[in-house]
Each structure stands twice: as structure tokens, then as C-alpha cells.
Design a protein around this motif. Structure first.
Motif, PDB file in Angstrom:
ATOM      1  N   UNK A  54      41.350  30.601  38.594  1.00  0.00           N
ATOM      2  CA  UNK A  54      40.774  31.751  39.302  1.00  0.00           C
ATOM      3  C   UNK A  54      40.818  32.995  38.415  1.00  0.00           C
ATOM      4  N   UNK A  55      41.968  33.231  37.813  1.00  0.00           N
ATOM      5  CA  UNK A  55      42.124  34.438  37.000  1.00  0.00           C
ATOM      6  C   UNK A  55      41.276  34.396  35.737  1.00  0.00           C
ATOM      7  N   UNK A  56      41.121  33.223  35.157  1.00  0.00           N
ATOM      8  CA  UNK A  56      40.302  33.116  33.943  1.00  0.00           C
ATOM      9  C   UNK A  56      38.816  33.018  34.275  1.00  0.00           C
ATOM     10  N   UNK A  57      38.492  32.908  35.550  1.00  0.00           N
ATOM     11  CA  UNK A  57      37.083  32.706  35.917  1.00  0.00           C
ATOM     12  C   UNK A  57      36.554  31.445  35.259  1.00  0.00           C
ATOM     13  N   UNK A  58      37.354  30.375  35.325  1.00  0.00           N
ATOM     14  CA  UNK A  58      37.072  29.178  34.530  1.00  0.00           C
ATOM     15  C   UNK A  58      36.085  28.230  35.211  1.00  0.00           C
TER      16      UNK A  58
END
Lengths: 756, 165
Positions: free
Chosen positions: B103-107
Motif C-alpha cells: 500500500x505504501x509503495x503503491x506497488x
């Protein structure tokens, strides 16, 4: 100077991010309707045949089977451009063409029923190559298209849609040129864009003329209109599920809808059709086959004086968008090259293979991949550096071009030279470029080579968008824009734009579901138009809603609305921010609805330049892409992560790798695609990732409030020809076909003797 | 377990099925992907190719990543299955660190390959305290992502390793 924004240009989590990482987003195959049947299709074993006899009675009697349809009993809907394909036909035009449709209680029952349909075929002679298809005496696919040639008009792009590149006097141009080359190149390996999720639809009739369609489209409203026109002016409600990748291919899955809707009408039940991967490979959407053959004249300094030739386009057994792709391709090639004299004639041909339809790159990739290698012959003769050439030639503000509507447009965008130079610097172009057909380095059998490509598109402002923005009393707002999420983060980016206009937390902004019943007209996120076209409509709707709110506030504050501002759901005077009232104070349970519309504007081309470095092993023929640098200028970044994702996308969706290993292998004896699976169709894995660097500049562009332009669609386009150039330089010979295989490398004359 | 019966432990819950071809029964030919999606409604497990070629349907069987489209449900009798829905804390809803990192890396872009990749990374980090980049790439090499989110995924894996401290 760039403005500072609260959300625009900043990293924010995707609105649907939590749903995705938790596995809760609903894709089309995750939806179930009560009483829903499953559809399966009996497909033609022959590339070209007539149905002599068909009997479905045994299949219809099987347990669980609710409907079996053939060409004899399907509705008279007609798709294609111009309309030429019904739901089913007694003429089968490719291996995989639909013969009969079955709907049953379960997939297994539907699948089994296919074996109980009795068919006798009369095989006909088939044709696969565009060159063969236009010859006299070639097998004919449609009586209304003699010579297997489609008319080039694309009425929905306007009465005078672009059908060629024609201007000036090419003979005079060639006479004035210092160097004239003739050549040809084929980009007809028909790679498959192949999103991971196969296409699917669910169709349910609510009344005799009221159809609801759920699908994995990226453009639900556009699909509604297309179905309305092709299905006898019926009323369509189009709802999009979360889209598991499209790259253009799932925008208008009209044939799937035809099949499912025909079965749903007969069975009076909702019908779902979800393609298998094999169908996705062999019976869905391929890239256009493309071949350029012609003559190019340039001055020694690299100025192009004349381009003349034929662009032969193979659309497979039908066309539904190829004319539009031809129009856009003819426009895009003019963005790359300043040339006063043109005579490029497209010819669009049908053949007995699976269809080429709408794909990212939309005509431009196909034309440029075939055209640029011919141009390279001229640049090599003149000793012109291709990077310098592209920088000089790429469209600049004030330059003009004929766009898809046939009209002349003058560029009012920006000069992208700075982005090109920055890209070249990061890549190290000056150091690595050693001249045409010269490797950048040689280490035993390993040779490296570099290539560069450029692409842009004025379709960033194509077509119409409309949006509403509703402000609610609880200081939240809802955007009504008929956009589904297909991976670009477009829905989240629209929320960021509105949150910025209204100056409210991003969490307070939501977007209505992608449903044509709820939302106004929206062409959809295609052609990189999301940022400028859709963005403009949404921004205007937010501004309109804000205007209404503030004019109501003006009465409360007893001052002109212009003196008011809003933030975080409060209204205040600009000169007295402390004295504020909540939105809800403007009226009991009062909402405000703003409206915005965008009209087409083809005057702002976007841009991307791709630099590639390859390493070729002359002993094994292996080509490894070692490094890619993508350079662009987007005016203003809306969402950094999404933008970077789009840049990386140049490695996907039948883009860069269509130069070296992606192809649909068509057996021209059997008329079959031989590799309709993910083992034999090659794709790049994590282990083969090149080093990838992105150069993204932000020079304000005259578009909308945020001076931004879209970018996503274009990045695959310059890559194939750039890779071809890089491999040519590494091995010391030109190539005139894709993909370059290890075998072709090993056949290079004198391959072992090159000196550094 | 009764004869003709099947016990699955999915995401910490036990499910009993009858083996057969009737409605609601698990046929010997049913794949785990089908049972999870159709019978248990766990549609977070995606099916991309249904032939074991794309990695989308990856789930954990006794902690090991398997392709649920190539695994027969009857093979899983008495075994623990973990799907993407089972990674978050059932009480608090708190995400697993791997999910949080993605989620944080927008992966992800379209997100269709994401659940499968998350399951593979979850297993990898369970087996190896600090995998090398090559080991990470090797583990993920069976996962197809056409949008090209690979670079962000590698970033997410690095972030997940970092979260463990």
C-alpha cells in the motif's frame, strides 16, 4: 514557477489501495447475479469456412443447458466499422470465430454442450498476409469490401477524418533532397497486449429494450453509446467492475456483449461470459499488423524534404477501430518529423486471422515502428545522430499538423527540448552513441548498442467529458465522472484535483461508481486524455459547485462572493479567515451540484522519449535490454507514483518487447495462432528487469488549472523502433522486421569479426 | 472426518464439504481456486490463466505458496490454507506488514496480480530473514504483471523487510 499544492504533485495513497491489498476490489469475474448463467462459445476450427449444416438439438437437451444459439436465431445487431459483423454468421473468417453460443447453469455444463453441437463446414481458401490479400484472385472475406480493403473513413472522428498524410509536392521535395532512400519495414508480429485479467461481461435484460451490462471496460459510458447504436437503439445501462488491465483492449467489448445479451434474451436470465486465457490470446485483441514501404528524402543536415510511400495495415478478420488508429497514426507521425512534402497512403486490409483492435499506441506505434527504420537508413547515410534529429524535428509551439479530424491544428503546447536533453544526459547518450551501426562497447561476444525513440499524441484533448461535483452538508463531496479504475489511478487523481479546488481533505472526496445510469457523458480514460480532458470537466464542475456555495455564502457574510473562500468545509472572508461558517450553515440540508464539460482540443501534444541500451550475445543470439531511460514533461505532476507506473509501462502491453520476443505466432498453413498460452507467448519476468530511470520535468502547459497534461498511453510507442535501432548498432546491420530473434542475430554476416 | 468428506482450514476457520458432484459439493476435479472463489466467496484470489502460468491465484498451503488453479481441493484435506483475505488481523483489521508495504509503495496498478504477489512475498519473508534482491526476483519470477509494477513491488518488498527491523 510551480505553485505549491496541498495534494497535486504529492504522494497520496490510491483511493482503492486498501481494497486492492486486502483482495476486496471486485473485478468482473468476482460478480454474481441471482440466477446467472454461464456462457461458452463454440469456435471455428477453420480459418475460413461456411457453415453447411448446424444442429443444436442434442446440446439443447442436456441438463442445465438453457440456451443454444446459431447464426439462424441471433438478433440483427451489427458492429464493426463500417458495420459488417452480426452476432454470428454462417461465414467463419478466422480460426476461433464464433460458431454457436451456449448458456447453461454451470461452466461445465456449457462447456460440455459445445461437444453436442453438430456442424458441417465447407472450408474455404484463406489469406493471411496483407500483401497477398489485396492481390487479384485472393480469397475474399466480405463481398462489400472488394480486394479485402476497408474504407478508411472514421465517421465518429468527423466527416473528414484523416485518411492519409498528404501535403506539399513530394517530387519537388525529393529533387531538393541530398539523400534519398527507399526501403520497407514490417511490424506485423501482432503482439498481444494481454492484460492479466481476461475480458468478461454480464448481460441482463430489465425489459425488452432495456439492457444492463457489467463489464471490465475502462470506458463504461462510451460502451453504453456504442451498444445503443449497434443494438438497435436500445437503452443500455453500463456498469464497470474494477478493470484488471486493459491497455485499450477492454474499452468496448461489444462482441462479448452481443454474445451474452443474445443468450440472456432467449434464456430470460442474466448471462456471464468470461473468456479463457486461450480465447484471450487467440480470439480477442491483437495489435495491428503494419508495414511501411516507401521513399524518404533528407538534406545532409537532417532536414526531411519528402516522405512518400504506402502504409499497409492488416486488421485481421474485422475492423472496429482500425480506421481511427490509421487517422491517429497519420497525425502522430507528423508530430515526429517536420517535413513540407508528404504522400503517405494507408491501405487497410482484412485477412483470415484474429482481429486487431484498439490497443495502447493506437496506430502511432504501429506506423512509427515500421516507418522509422526506413528513415534511419537516410539518417545513417547522412551521418545524423538520431537524438539530435528527433530534438530538431519534434513538434514545437507554433508548428502545425493535420490531426485525426482532418483539420489543421497549431501546437500551443511547450517545447520539449529540455526534457530530451535531460533524458540524454541521464542516459549518457553522447558517450554511448558511436555512430550508425557501431556498438557502444564490445566485450568478447557481448556487444552493447543504444537506440532512441520519440512519440507524442494530440489526443490528450480528444472527445467530450462531462462531470458533476456535489457538495454535501457534511463537508464532503461526490464526483460524478464515468471512469472506471483500470490501473492508472485515474479515479484517485480526479479526487485529488477536486480536493485541491475545494481545499478539503482527500478523504472527504469520493467518486460515484462507474455506472452510466448515475453519471453524465464520459468518453473515458483513453489516449492519455484523463488528465487534460476528464480533469478539465471535473475541475470545472468543482469550480461551479464552489461558485454556487460561495454565492449562497455571500448573503450570510453580506459581501460579494468573490471576497469569500472555503477550506475544510468552512466558508470565510479572505481577509478574515477566523470568522468562518460551516457549509451546512448556508441552508438546511442544502447540497450544491456543479457541472463541467470539456470540448475536444487537439492543440496540446504530449511527449515521451525512450532511450534503450541492449547487450547482444553474438554467440547465442540473446538480446538483453540492460537499461531504459524515459524522459517526458507533463507540465505538472498530479500523482508521482501513478506517473512513474505509466512510464514503466513501456515494458508491458505489447510495447518494448514486441521488438525482440513478443509475437503471436500465426501458422500460415493451419491459420492458427500457435502460442495461445503464457509459456509459449514470451513475457518479461522479474529476473530480466532492466535498470529503468525516469526523467520527468514540469514546465507549465496551457491546459487547465493545474497546467498538466496526460501521459500514460504513449510510452510503449517509441520503444520498439528504439530497440531495433539499438540492436542494429550493436550488431552492425539494419533490420527490417520484428521481432529480432536470436536466429537473426546468428545469421548476421561477419558477426564474429567486428573490432571495437 | 467422515468418509466422502473434506475438511479445509481456510484463514483460521474450518469448513466441511461433501465430496460429490451435487450443488455445494466439492467434486474431485475442483481446483482450490474454484472452491475458494465459488464455494467460500473468497474472490480475493484471482484467476488469470487457470493453467499455472501467471501466478495470480497463489495462496499458501501450510505456509507454502501454491498455484490454487493447479491444486485440487481434495488434495488439501485437513490442511491449512491462507488467502489474501486471511492476512489481516481478524480482530483489529490491521494489515499484514506485507500488505501495508504494498500500500505504501503503491506497488500495483490494476491490482489483479497483487493478491498473488503478496502471498508469495509473505511466504518468502517467512522463510528467509533477509533475502537478496536476486532471491526476491526469483521468488516473484512466476508472477505476471502486464502494467509493469515490478519496480514498485521490489520497493514494497524492501519496505516490508525494513518493517521487520
Amino acid at each position: 514557477m510551480q505553485r505549491e499544492y496541498r495534494f497535486i504533485g504529492r504522494e497520496t495513497a490510491r483511493k482503492d489501495g486498501l481494497g486492492i491489498v486486502r483482495g476486496r476490489e471486485k473485478f468482473i469475474d468476482d460478480l454474481k447475479l441471482p440466477g446467472m448463467l454461464q456462457a461458452k462459445i463454440l469456435r471455428s476450427p477453420h480459418p475460413h469456412a461456411l457453415i453447411k449444416y448446424i444442429d443444436t438439438s442434442r446440446a439443447a437437451k442436456l441438463d442445465g443447458v438453457k440456451a443454444v444459439l446459431t447464426y439462424k436465431d441471433t438478433p440483427p445487431w451489427k458492429g464493426g466499422l463500417p458495420p459488417h459483423l452480426g452476432v454470428l454468421s454462417n461465414v467463419l473468417r478466422y480460426t476461433g470465430d464464433a460458431v454457436a453460443l451456449v448458456a447453461a447453469e454451470t461452466e461445465e455444463a456449457a462447456e460440455m454442450a459445445l461437444d453436442y453441437i453438430d456442424v458441417e463446414y465447407v472450408p474455404l481458401e484463406a489469406v493471411y498476409d496483407a500483401e497477398e490479400a489485396i492481390k487479384p484472385g485472393a480469397p475474399q472475406l466480405y463481398p462489400q469490401f472488394p480486394g479485402n480493403s476497408f474504407p478508411l473513413a472514421c465517421p465518429w472522428m468527423g466527416e473528414n477524418s484523416l485518411q492519409e498524410v498528404a501535403m506539399g509536392d513530394v517530387e519537388r521535395g525529393f529533387a531538393e533532397a541530398d539523400i534519398v532512400v527507399e526501403g520497407s519495414c514490417r511490424y506485423d508480429n501482432i503482439p498481444n497486449p494481454l492484460p492479466l485479467e481476461p475480458p468478461g461481461v454480464i448481460a441482463a435484460w430489465e425489459g425488452p429494450r432495456d439492457l444492463t451490462v457489467w463489464s471490465s471496460t475502462q470506458t463504461p459510458y462510451f460502451l453504453k453509446m456504442m451498444l445503443h447504436y449497434t443494438m438497435g437503439r436500445i437503452n443500455v445501462r453500463s456498469i464497470a467492475a474494477h478493470c484488471g488491465g486493459s491497455f485499450g483492449t477492454k474499452a468496448v467489448p461489444w462482441q462479448l456483449v452481443f454474445y451474452a445479451a443474445a443468450l440472456a434474451r432467449v434464456s430470460k436470465r442474466p448471462v456471464k461470459l468470461f473468456y479463457s486465457k486461450a480465447e484471450h490470446f487467440a480470439a480477442y485483441t491483437l495489435r495491428l499488423g503494419s508495414a511501411f514501404s516507401g521513399k524518404i528524402g533528407i538534406k545532409k543536415d537532417g532536414r526531411v524534404m519528402a516522405v512518400a510511400g504506402e502504409w499497409l495495415i492488416n486488421s485481421g478478420y474485422c475492423s472496429d477501430a482500425a480506421q481511427g488508429m490509421v487517422a491517429v497514426g497519420c497525425g502522430e507521425v507528423q508530430l515526429l518529423i517536420r517535413c513540407p512534402n508528404w504522400a503517405v497512403k494507408p491501405k487497410l486490409v482484412c485477412t483470415n486471422r484474429n482481429a486487431s483492435k484498439m490497443v495502447r499506441g493506437y496506430g502511432g506505434q504501429e506506423l512509427e515502428a515500421a516507418f522509422l527504420p526506413v528513415l534511419n537508413l537516410a539518417l545513417a547515410k547522412a551521418g545524423v545522430d538520431p537524438f539530435v534529429f528527433f530534438k530538431q524535428n519534434y513538434v514545437k509551439p507554433g508548428d502545425d499538423y493535420f490531426w485525426r479530424d482532418g483539420n489543421r491544428w497549431v501546437c500551443r503546447g511547450i517545447d520539449y527540448s529540455a526534457a530530451m536533453e535531460k533524458g540524454a544526459e541521464v542516459f549518457g547518450w553522447k558517450e554511448k552513441w558511436k555512430g550508425w551501426l557501431k556498438p557502444s562497447s564490445v566485450d568478447g561476444p557481448h556487444r552493447t548498442g543504444v537506440g532512441v525513440g520519440v512519440h507524442g499524441n494530440a489526443d490528450v484533448g480528444e472527445d467530450v467529458s462531462e462531470a458533476y461535483v456535489r457538495l454535501d452538508p457534511d463537508a464532503t463531496c461526490v464526483i460524478y465522472s464515468c471512469v472506471s479504475e483500470h490501473g492508472t489511478g485515474q479515479r484517485s487523481s480526479l479526487c485529488k484535483m477536486v480536493a485541491e479546488v475545494l481545499n478539503i481533505p482527500l478523504e472527504a472526496v469520493s467518486l460515484a461508481p462507474p455506472d452510466s445510469l448515475v453519471n453524465p457523458y464520459e468518453f473515458g480514460p483513453v489516449g492519455s486524455r484523463g488528465t487534460y480532458a476528464i480533469g478539465s470537466a471535473v475541475i470545472r464542475a468543482a469550480e461551479d459547485a464552489k461558485r454556487k456555495l460561495l454565492s449562497r455564502g455571500a448573503a450570510l457574510f453580506q459581501c460579494p462572493a468573490e471576497e469569500l473562500e472555503t477550506k475544510d468545509g468552512f466558508i470565510f472572508r479572505k481577509d478574515d479567515p477566523e470568522n468562518k461558517l460551516p457549509w451546512k450553515a448556508t441552508g438546511f440540508d442544502q447540497t450544491y451540484m456543479g457541472y463541467g464539460r470539456f470540448e475536444p482540443d487537439f492543440s496540446v501534444p504530449n511527449f515521451v522519449m525512450i532511450f534503450v541500451e541492449v547487450e547482444v550475445d553474438m554467440e547465442t543470439g540473446k538480446i538483453a535490454v540492460k537499461r531504459v531511460v524515459g524522459a517526458t514533461d507533463v507540465g505538472q505532476i498530479i500523482d508521482p507514483q501513478s506517473l512513474l507506473h505509466q512510464m514503466h509501462g513501456c515494458l508491458g502491453s505489447a510495447g518494448l518487447d514486441s521488438a525482440i520476443f513478443e509475437e503471436s505466432v500465426l501458422d500460415k498453413k493451419l491459420g492458427r495462432i500457435l502460442n495461445p498460452n503464457m509459456v509459449d507467448y514470451k513475457w518479461r519476468t522479474f529476473l530480466e528487469l532492466p535498470v529503468f530511470e525516469a526523467v520527468i520535468l514540469e514546465t507549465p502547459i496551457n491546459t487547465h488549472l493545474f497546467n498538466s497534461v496526460g501521459f500514460g498511453e504513449i510510452v510503449t510507442s517509441p520503444a520498439p523502433s528504439a530497440v531495433l535501432m539499438a540492436v542494429s548498432n550493436a550488431v552492425g546491420r539494419f533490420f527490417d522486421t520484428y521481432p529480432i530473434t536470436p536466429e537473426m542475430i546468428l545469421q548476421t554476416p561477419g558477426k564474429g569479426r567486428l573490432k571495437a | 472426518m467422515k468418509e466422502n468428506g473434506l475438511l479445509l482450514m481456510v484463514n483460521g476457520q474450518s469448513y466441511e464439504f461433501k465430496i460429490g458432484t451435487g450443488p455445494g459439493e466439492v467434486s474431485p476435479s475442483h481446483t482450490l481456486a474454484r472452491t475458494l472463489r465459488e464455494d467460500l466467496g473468497l474472490t480475493g484470489t484471482k484467476v488469470g490463466c487457470n493453467k499455472g502460468e501467471c501466478g495470480a491465484c497463489t495462496v499458501l498451503l501450510e505456509g507454502t505458496p501454491v498455484l490454487s488453479c493447479l491444486t485440487l481441493t481434495v488434495e488439501c484435506n485437513g490442511k491449512r490454507v491462507t488467502t489474501i483475505e486471511g492476512l489481516e488481523d481478524p480482530e483489529t483489521g490491521e494489515l499484514d506488514p506485507v500488505q501495508q508495504s504494498f500500500l505504501e509503495s503503491g506497488a500495483f496498478q490494476c491490482g489483479f496480480c497483487t493478491p498473488g504477489m503478496i502471498m508469495t512475498v509473505k511466504a518468502l519473508l517467512g522463510d528467509m530473514p533477509a533475502p537478496t534482491e536476486l532471491e526476491i526476483k526469483e521468488a516473484l519470477s512466476g508472477h505476471y504483471c502486464r502494467c509493469i509494477s515490478h519496480y514498485h513491488v521490489l520497493d514494497a518488498v524492501g519496505r516490508a523487510i525494513g518493517k521487520r527491523g
